[in-house]
Design a protein around this motif. Structure first.
Motif, PDB file in Angstrom:
ATOM      1  N   ALA A 128       0.986  -1.151  -0.116  1.00 40.44           N
ATOM      2  CA  ALA A 128       0.097   0.095  -0.011  1.00 40.44           C
ATOM      3  C   ALA A 128       0.963   1.309   0.108  1.00 40.44           C
ATOM      4  O   ALA A 128       0.209   2.391  -0.191  1.00 40.44           O
ATOM      5  N   ARG A 129       2.024   1.099   0.581  1.00 41.44           N
ATOM      6  CA  ARG A 129       3.016   2.418   0.395  1.00 41.44           C
ATOM      7  C   ARG A 129       3.996   2.385  -0.788  1.00 41.44           C
ATOM      8  O   ARG A 129       4.401   3.582  -0.877  1.00 41.44           O
ATOM      9  N   ALA A 130       3.816   1.557  -1.894  1.00 40.30           N
ATOM     10  CA  ALA A 130       4.777   1.647  -2.797  1.00 40.30           C
ATOM     11  C   ALA A 130       3.857   1.208  -4.247  1.00 40.30           C
ATOM     12  O   ALA A 130       3.256   2.171  -4.608  1.00 40.30           O
ATOM     13  N   ALA A 131       3.927   0.166  -4.595  1.00 43.00           N
ATOM     14  CA  ALA A 131       3.345  -0.310  -5.972  1.00 43.00           C
ATOM     15  C   ALA A 131       1.744  -0.104  -5.815  1.00 43.00           C
ATOM     16  O   ALA A 131       1.123   0.369  -7.009  1.00 43.00           O
ATOM     17  N   GLY A 132       1.338  -0.338  -4.766  1.00 43.96           N
ATOM     18  CA  GLY A 132      -0.362  -0.149  -4.560  1.00 43.96           C
ATOM     19  C   GLY A 132      -0.937   0.955  -4.063  1.00 43.96           C
ATOM     20  O   GLY A 132      -2.112   0.899  -3.791  1.00 43.96           O
ATOM     21  N   TYR A 133      -0.050   2.090  -3.866  1.00 41.11           N
ATOM     22  CA  TYR A 133      -0.273   3.319  -3.238  1.00 41.11           C
ATOM     23  C   TYR A 133      -1.410   3.905  -4.138  1.00 41.11           C
ATOM     24  O   TYR A 133      -2.292   4.449  -3.582  1.00 41.11           O
ATOM     25  N   GLN A 134      -1.373   4.291  -5.443  1.00 40.53           N
ATOM     26  CA  GLN A 134      -2.046   4.647  -6.150  1.00 40.53           C
ATOM     27  C   GLN A 134      -3.726   4.307  -6.139  1.00 40.53           C
ATOM     28  O   GLN A 134      -4.531   4.870  -6.304  1.00 40.53           O
ATOM     29  N   MET A 135      -3.637   2.758  -6.119  1.00 45.58           N
ATOM     30  CA  MET A 135      -5.060   2.024  -6.211  1.00 45.58           C
ATOM     31  C   MET A 135      -5.632   2.214  -4.848  1.00 45.58           C
ATOM     32  O   MET A 135      -7.130   2.564  -4.772  1.00 45.58           O
ATOM     33  N   VAL A 136      -4.872   2.078  -3.818  1.00 40.17           N
ATOM     34  CA  VAL A 136      -5.549   2.277  -2.528  1.00 40.17           C
ATOM     35  C   VAL A 136      -6.107   3.293  -2.284  1.00 40.17           C
ATOM     36  O   VAL A 136      -7.075   3.680  -1.692  1.00 40.17           O
ATOM     37  N   GLN A 137      -5.169   4.767  -2.674  1.00 40.73           N
ATOM     38  CA  GLN A 137      -5.744   6.113  -2.466  1.00 40.73           C
ATOM     39  C   GLN A 137      -7.041   6.244  -3.429  1.00 40.73           C
ATOM     40  O   GLN A 137      -7.966   7.073  -3.089  1.00 40.73           O
ATOM     41  N   VAL A 191     -10.437  16.055  -0.229  1.00 40.28           N
ATOM     42  CA  VAL A 191      -9.162  16.463   0.288  1.00 40.28           C
ATOM     43  C   VAL A 191      -8.053  15.400  -0.404  1.00 40.28           C
ATOM     44  O   VAL A 191      -6.876  15.719  -0.332  1.00 40.28           O
ATOM     45  N   SER A 192      -8.232  14.498  -1.250  1.00 39.54           N
ATOM     46  CA  SER A 192      -7.324  13.562  -1.819  1.00 39.54           C
ATOM     47  C   SER A 192      -6.362  14.238  -2.863  1.00 39.54           C
ATOM     48  O   SER A 192      -5.337  13.749  -3.153  1.00 39.54           O
ATOM     49  N   LYS A 193      -6.960  15.305  -3.280  1.00 42.01           N
ATOM     50  CA  LYS A 193      -6.167  16.153  -4.222  1.00 42.01           C
ATOM     51  C   LYS A 193      -4.820  16.808  -3.659  1.00 42.01           C
ATOM     52  O   LYS A 193      -4.111  17.212  -4.184  1.00 42.01           O
ATOM     53  N   TYR A 194      -4.772  16.914  -2.416  1.00 41.45           N
ATOM     54  CA  TYR A 194      -3.797  17.440  -1.613  1.00 41.45           C
ATOM     55  C   TYR A 194      -2.385  16.346  -1.462  1.00 41.45           C
ATOM     56  O   TYR A 194      -2.336  16.129  -0.612  1.00 41.45           O
ATOM     57  N   GLU A 195      -2.164  16.269  -2.715  1.00 43.31           N
ATOM     58  CA  GLU A 195      -0.940  15.301  -2.885  1.00 43.31           C
ATOM     59  C   GLU A 195      -0.990  13.804  -2.233  1.00 43.31           C
ATOM     60  O   GLU A 195      -0.025  13.254  -1.926  1.00 43.31           O
ATOM     61  N   TYR A 196      -2.378  13.329  -2.127  1.00 39.88           N
ATOM     62  CA  TYR A 196      -2.671  12.200  -1.442  1.00 39.88           C
ATOM     63  C   TYR A 196      -2.823  11.151  -2.902  1.00 39.88           C
ATOM     64  O   TYR A 196      -2.274  10.095  -2.817  1.00 39.88           O
ATOM     65  N   LEU A 197      -3.672  11.640  -3.836  1.00 41.64           N
ATOM     66  CA  LEU A 197      -3.567  10.600  -4.941  1.00 41.64           C
ATOM     67  C   LEU A 197      -2.937  11.207  -5.906  1.00 41.64           C
ATOM     68  O   LEU A 197      -3.372  12.387  -6.559  1.00 41.64           O
ATOM     69  N   PRO A 198      -1.989  10.540  -6.510  1.00 42.89           N
ATOM     70  CA  PRO A 198      -1.343  10.822  -7.916  1.00 42.89           C
ATOM     71  C   PRO A 198      -1.958  10.843  -9.139  1.00 42.89           C
ATOM     72  O   PRO A 198      -2.809  10.142  -9.272  1.00 42.89           O
ATOM     73  N   GLU A 199      -1.842  11.817 -10.008  1.00 39.11           N
ATOM     74  CA  GLU A 199      -2.555  11.891 -11.477  1.00 39.11           C
ATOM     75  C   GLU A 199      -3.739  12.225 -10.972  1.00 39.11           C
ATOM     76  O   GLU A 199      -4.680  11.858 -11.579  1.00 39.11           O
TER      77      GLU A 199
END
Length: 393
Positions: free
Chosen positions: A228-237, A256-264
């Protein structure tokens, strides 16, 4: 005689209305999902919105031009367009701009574009040209007419390979997959799908696993929380962002996820931000709009006055609405992360222009189908007249 009332005067009106609603919704969502990133990286919260509006104007012009142009004339310009597309696809491998490890963009002054996006539409045109030529023949012989299939699909395969080399495996699958799907639906008997489809997916899977990072994407697709903190981070977020929207959402601009929580957050995963801010009912609205757009576009394809128009309309449907389905499934975790934008909603100039150009072609097909003169009624035979006379008696 009973008068027939209809909600719309033509098949194009609901398509234009739905496109307008989606474009306005996408523009608002682009600003909401990008202003934090724009303010931090460019010190201008309107940076992405301003660029999006520039591309939107170009996309509207492209839509108008493609609608006005007779789609039949595109056959003569098809190989020229393919040559230009291949030239840009080769050029981007040598002088393209590299972003996030991928060399996919060609820069012209302050603007840049992705040739791979234009390869999608060119592949649909080439596929429609080939398939319609086959369907127009009463007796197709591979030994005599096989070049009408082999040459266009060979050119499509070359474009897909060049896109794959950028590397952009997801777009390469679209470039070759959409014309292949058109051929399967229109040319191949359903029984042959039983071995063609598994072989195609097997080859795509084998090619996809040649790079370790693609294999990692497949692993985290099954269980994103395992990393969840590396390869799966984007999907989890992404899943957390969608779930946090609830029924009614957090409200416009309050996600709130646009505050650099969710990439792209403003590109491939723009729909996740939309879901967070507008909730379940907002998601239903988007689903409803795309469903109605599919129905109305299929109506255009069914009413096209010639085979090329029918096949081309079907290909545009597969391209635009197929990407929409793939993006929605990716954001919801039903597909691995493949980098497919959501038409009309995601930020991306090249993708928006290609989508608008494709829809312009489809609108042009609808216009010319409505303008076509009605078929002449055959004169009654003597036998038909006698039958009517007996029925009256």
């Amino acid at each position: 005689m009973r008068t027939r009332y209809t909600l719309f005067k033509s098949d194009t009106e609901p398509i234009v209305i739905i496109m307008a609603i989606l474009l306005v919704t996408g523009t608002i969502n682009v600003f909401s999902s990008s202003y934090v990133l724009a303010a931090m990286d460019f010190e201008n919260p309107y940076y992405f919105l301003q660029r999006h509006l520039q591309w939107l104007v170009i996309g509207i012009v492209a839509c108008w031009f493609c609608r006005r142009m007779n789609y039949q004339r595109m056959r003569g310009l098809m190989f020229v367009g393919m040559g230009i597309t291949v030239f840009f696809l080769v050029a981007v491998l040598f002088v393209g701009t590299t972003i996030n490890g991928a060399q996919r963009w060609l820069a012209f002054g302050p603007l840049s574009f992705q040739p791979a996006e234009f390869a999608k539409l060119m592949a649909v045109l080439m596929g429609a040209f080939s398939i319609s030529a086959v369907l127009s023949k009463e007796h197709f012989r591979m030994e005599r007419d096989g070049s009408q299939v082999a040459i266009p699909f060979g050119a499509i395969l070359v474009m897909a390979f060049l896109v794959y080399r950028e590397p952009d495996f997801g777009t390469a699958c679209i470039v070759f997959g959409v014309p292949l799907l058109m051929a399967l639906v229109l040319l191949v008997r359903p029984l042959l799908w039983l071995w063609i489809v598994p072989v195609t997916f097997g080859l795509a899977f084998a090619i996809g696993t040649l790079q370790p990072y693609r294999m990692k994407r497949i692993d985290v697709w099954f269980d994103p929380w395992s990393d969840a903190r590396a390869a799966g981070y984007q999907m989890v977020q992404s899943l957390s962002t969608i779930g946090s929207g609830g029924i009614f959402g957090m409200g416009f601009g309050d996600g709130v996820s646009k505050y650099e929580y969710l990439p792209e957050a403003h590109t491939d995963f723009a729909f996740a931000i939309f879901s967070q801010e507008h909730g379940f009912f907002g998601v239903l609205l988007i689903f409803f709009l795309f469903a109605v757009l599919l129905i109305t576009c299929m109506r255009v394809a069914a009413r096209a006055k010639d085979t090329f128009g029918q096949v081309l309309a079907l290909g545009i449907i597969f391209l635009v609405l197929g990407q929409a389905l793939a993006n929605l499934a990716m954001v919801a975790g039903l597909l691995p992360v493949v980098g497919v934008p959501l038409p009309f909603i995601s930020y991306g100039g090249s993708s928006l222009i290609v989508t608008m150009a494709g829809m312009g072609m489809l609108l042009g097909i609808a216009d010319r189908s409505q303008d076509a003169p009605p078929a002449k009624k055959k004169p009654e035979t003597a036998e038909e007249r006698r039958s009517k006379m007996h029925a009256v008696r």
